[in-house]
Scaffold this active site. Structure first.
Site, mmCIF file in Angstrom:
data_model
loop_
_atom_site.group_PDB
_atom_site.id
_atom_site.type_symbol
_atom_site.label_atom_id
_atom_site.label_comp_id
_atom_site.label_asym_id
_atom_site.label_seq_id
_atom_site.Cartn_x
_atom_site.Cartn_y
_atom_site.Cartn_z
ATOM 1 N N HIS A 81 0.821 -1.210 0.000
ATOM 2 C CA HIS A 81 0.000 0.000 0.000
ATOM 3 C C HIS A 81 0.856 1.261 0.000
ATOM 4 O O HIS A 81 0.408 2.310 -0.453
ATOM 5 C CB HIS A 81 -0.942 -0.015 1.199
ATOM 6 C CG HIS A 81 -2.127 -0.903 1.003
ATOM 7 N ND1 HIS A 81 -3.383 -0.592 1.459
ATOM 8 C CD2 HIS A 81 -2.252 -2.093 0.377
ATOM 9 C CE1 HIS A 81 -4.227 -1.555 1.128
ATOM 10 N NE2 HIS A 81 -3.551 -2.481 0.475
ATOM 11 N N GLY A 87 4.596 5.580 -5.278
ATOM 12 C CA GLY A 87 5.897 4.944 -5.127
ATOM 13 C C GLY A 87 6.241 4.540 -3.709
ATOM 14 O O GLY A 87 5.560 4.884 -2.743
ATOM 15 N N SER A 91 5.229 7.070 2.530
ATOM 16 C CA SER A 91 4.169 8.056 2.749
ATOM 17 C C SER A 91 3.006 7.487 3.557
ATOM 18 O O SER A 91 2.336 8.227 4.286
ATOM 19 C CB SER A 91 3.653 8.591 1.414
ATOM 20 O OG SER A 91 3.124 7.550 0.612
ATOM 21 N N GLU A 103 -2.679 8.966 4.586
ATOM 22 C CA GLU A 103 -3.165 7.900 3.713
ATOM 23 C C GLU A 103 -3.802 6.764 4.508
ATOM 24 O O GLU A 103 -4.532 5.935 3.940
ATOM 25 C CB GLU A 103 -2.010 7.365 2.862
ATOM 26 C CG GLU A 103 -1.503 8.364 1.836
ATOM 27 C CD GLU A 103 -0.219 7.929 1.156
ATOM 28 O OE1 GLU A 103 0.141 6.726 1.261
ATOM 29 O OE2 GLU A 103 0.443 8.778 0.518
ATOM 30 N N PRO A 179 -7.044 -0.337 -5.451
ATOM 31 C CA PRO A 179 -8.230 -1.009 -5.983
ATOM 32 C C PRO A 179 -9.140 -1.515 -4.871
ATOM 33 O O PRO A 179 -8.699 -1.794 -3.763
ATOM 34 C CB PRO A 179 -7.646 -2.170 -6.789
ATOM 35 C CG PRO A 179 -6.311 -2.412 -6.188
ATOM 36 C CD PRO A 179 -5.804 -1.087 -5.722
ATOM 37 N N ASP A 218 -8.250 -18.674 3.126
ATOM 38 C CA ASP A 218 -8.186 -20.075 2.750
ATOM 39 C C ASP A 218 -7.940 -20.897 4.006
ATOM 40 O O ASP A 218 -7.972 -20.378 5.113
ATOM 41 C CB ASP A 218 -7.124 -20.337 1.677
ATOM 42 C CG ASP A 218 -5.715 -19.992 2.122
ATOM 43 O OD1 ASP A 218 -5.321 -20.429 3.209
ATOM 44 O OD2 ASP A 218 -5.005 -19.294 1.382
ATOM 45 N N THR A 220 -5.302 -22.433 5.147
ATOM 46 C CA THR A 220 -3.973 -22.432 5.777
ATOM 47 C C THR A 220 -3.527 -20.997 6.007
ATOM 48 O O THR A 220 -2.571 -20.522 5.378
ATOM 49 C CB THR A 220 -2.946 -23.173 4.896
ATOM 50 O OG1 THR A 220 -2.910 -22.548 3.602
ATOM 51 C CG2 THR A 220 -3.330 -24.633 4.741
#
EC number: 1.11.1.7
Length: 297
Positions: A81, A87, A91, A103, A179, A218, A220
């Site tokens: 993230h 980049g 931040s 952020e 996303p 999942d 495991t």
């Protein structure tokens, strides 16, 4: 037995495949081609300045993951993230100021990203063994991500170092580029295309609830393995953006390969983590080495 040799690649276009293991978190980055390179970064950057730095990070990460196996994936996610928003510049770690909002308050991060207390511990110990702040927060996140994967039983890779820290952050940018967990495959492709990434680029943003509402991705959750991909093949993806990777689309073949061939996944994952760490780093006289990772000097 998987091949755990260190992997180093030259700065050429390659894929990013990323999956992390925890009770609440799994990242799957599939074929993420990164357009930027970082010629000035080097795995040996701190060898003379502070050779004790990387062993110190490793010790603390191993202890943190031993206490809470979910922390491995959390630290890996912090690096992702951070890199994905303008980049790999640290931040994400900055708290809000009158000039900008952190952020951490972005939709993809709020009540979701965790592990800052471990970063606090790492920062204090690295500054102690080095005698002063010489290791950037961005580099700490990159190394902690690698050490987290190894602590969970995954592959190792040589982390290129020499990043410097940003002096600002942007919640608005984080909101626009991270996303959503509800995205289908076309939406994910469009999201990455907006950042100059190709149509095969995929990412999962595992934000299924906050720290007190965690769900296994999942069977495991405390191991770095390919059970996640096997579940997708069985149509058992937890989130829309999970199952989108195996739902008659362009990434089906890759998911199937990883579900059957863990070595292929490990190899691609290690190479891809190197590539992700090369996204738009601040180097040389750019940025700074923060004294306190939560605020600019």
């Amino acid at each position: 037995m998987h091949n755990t040799n260190l992997i180093e690649i030259k700065p050429t276009t390659c894929v990013l495949v990323m999956a992390s293991r925890s009770n609440f978190l799994l990242h799957a980055f599939l074929w993420l081609a990164l357009a930027t390179t970082a010629f000035s970064l080097s795995p040996k950057f701190y060898d003379r300045v502070c050779p004790q730095a990387l062993p110190a990070i490793k010790r603390i990460v191993q202890a943190a993951v031993h206490r809470d196996p979910r922390m491995g994936a959390s630290l890996l996610r912090l690096h992702f993230h951070d890199c994905f928003v303008n980049g790999c510049d640290g931040s994400l770690l900055l708290d809000s100021t009158p000039a900008f909002e952190t952020e951490k308050n972005a939709r993809g991060n709020l009540n979701s990203v965790r592990g800052f207390e471990v970063v606090d511990e790492i920062k204090a110990e690295v500054d102690r063994v080095c005698g002063r702040p010489v290791v950037s927060c961005a580099d700490i996140l990159a190394v902690a991500a690698r050490d987290s994967v190894v602590a969970l039983g995954g592959p190792a890779w040589k982390v290129r170092l020499g990043r410097r820290d940003s002096t600002t952050a942007s919640r608005a940018l984080a909101d626009s580029v991270l996303p959503s967990a509800s995205m289908d495959l076309p939406a994910l492709i469009d999201n990455f295309k907006n950042q100059g990434l190709n149509q095969r680029d995929l990412s999962h943003l595992p934000t299924h609830g906050g720290n007190t509402n965690l769900a296994p991705f999942d069977s495991t959750p405390a191991k770095f393995d390919t059970a996640y991909f096997s579940n997708l093949v069985k149509q058992r993806g937890l989130l829309t953006s999970d199952q989108a990777l195996f739902n008659g689309g362009s990434t089906d073949k890759l998911v199937k390969t990883y579900s059957l061939n863990p070595d292929a996944f490990w190899n691609d994952f290690a190479k891809s983590m190197i590539r992700m760490g090369n996204i738009k780093p601040l180097t040389g006289k750019q940025g700074q080495i923060r004294i306190n990772y939560r605020r600019a000097n």
